[in-house]
Design a protein around this motif. Structure first.
Motif: not given
Length: 231
Positions: A140-145, A198-203, A209-219
């Motif tokens: 959340i924090v890093e994607e916000m920034f 790229c995801m943010f530019f697209k959507t 972006c947070i979801l993608m980042h969350f999946v990586l960190n969760f794993m």
């Protein structure tokens, strides 16, 4: 003659404006990374070592707060509408999850090369707290920034998309890398940043972006948590 002088003056003004835009963009991006390096240096000076879980937890909290402070001090994320967002769409949601898993696989391979024979694991309650905050707070924090504010800021200054992606991804990598670890061990963060940009530019929706980042960190946290759970 007069018109030529005026054109030259306007061109020099445009060049100066571009230079100032570049300077401010790099400066704002560098602030969290510099804060992180300063914290790591202080920990090393005080305790004589890196990555003790107790001190790393403190470093993590302060570094995340420095990112948030940077965001709200400079622009308050005016371009992001966090309220009244539409429902998440299925296709970009599934793509975000799949890309998060792909980057996690890349991170696992890089970890194997960087630390042969080592296995990430949680060893105590400090490390457990760090791991939980890592997958809950960081996305959340890093994607916000980086995407929610910095990308929009550079876009408002008329930087091209390739320039934005390359600049932000390089700084995102430097934010996570420290000189005491192999440079290639954090290349997954560069890949993650490219994909989330790229995801943010697209959507135009930071939640993917947070979801993608969350999946990586969760794993990453899950793999480290399993030995702690069964020990």
């Amino acid at each position: 003659m007069e018109e030529g002088v005026l054109n030259l003056f306007h061109d020099s003004q445009d060049d100066m404006k571009k230079a100032i835009n570049w300077l401010t963009a790099v400066l704002f991006l560098a602030l969290p990374a510099l804060a992180t390096l300063v914290i790591v240096h202080i920990i090393y000076t005080l305790f004589g070592h890196f990555y003790n879980e107790k001190e790393t937890l403190l470093y993590f909290i302060v570094s995340q707060l420095s990112v948030l402070a940077t965001v709200f001090a400079f622009r308050n994320i005016q371009s992001m509408a966090f309220m009244n967002l539409p429902k998440l769409r299925l296709r970009p949601t599934m793509i975000s999850i799949a890309l998060g898993l792909a980057v996690w696989a890349m991170a696992a391979i890089l970890y194997t090369f960087a630390y042969p024979g080592a296995h990430p694991r949680i060893r105590n309650n400090y490390a457990l707290c760090l791991s939980v905050m890592f997958f809950l707070v960081s996305p959340i924090v890093e994607e916000m920034f980086f995407r929610g504010w910095m990308l929009c800021y550079m876009e408002s200054k008329s930087f091209s998309k390739p320039t934005i992606i390359l600049t932000i991804s390089t700084m995102f990598y430097l934010y996570h890398w420290t000189p005491v670890i192999p440079f290639y061990s954090c290349l997954d963060t560069f890949a993650l940043s490219v994909l989330t940009c790229c995801m943010f530019f697209k959507t135009r929706d930071i939640r993917y972006c947070i979801l993608m980042h969350f999946v990586l960190n969760f794993m990453n946290s899950l793999i480290a948590f399993i030995p702690y759970l069964i020990s």
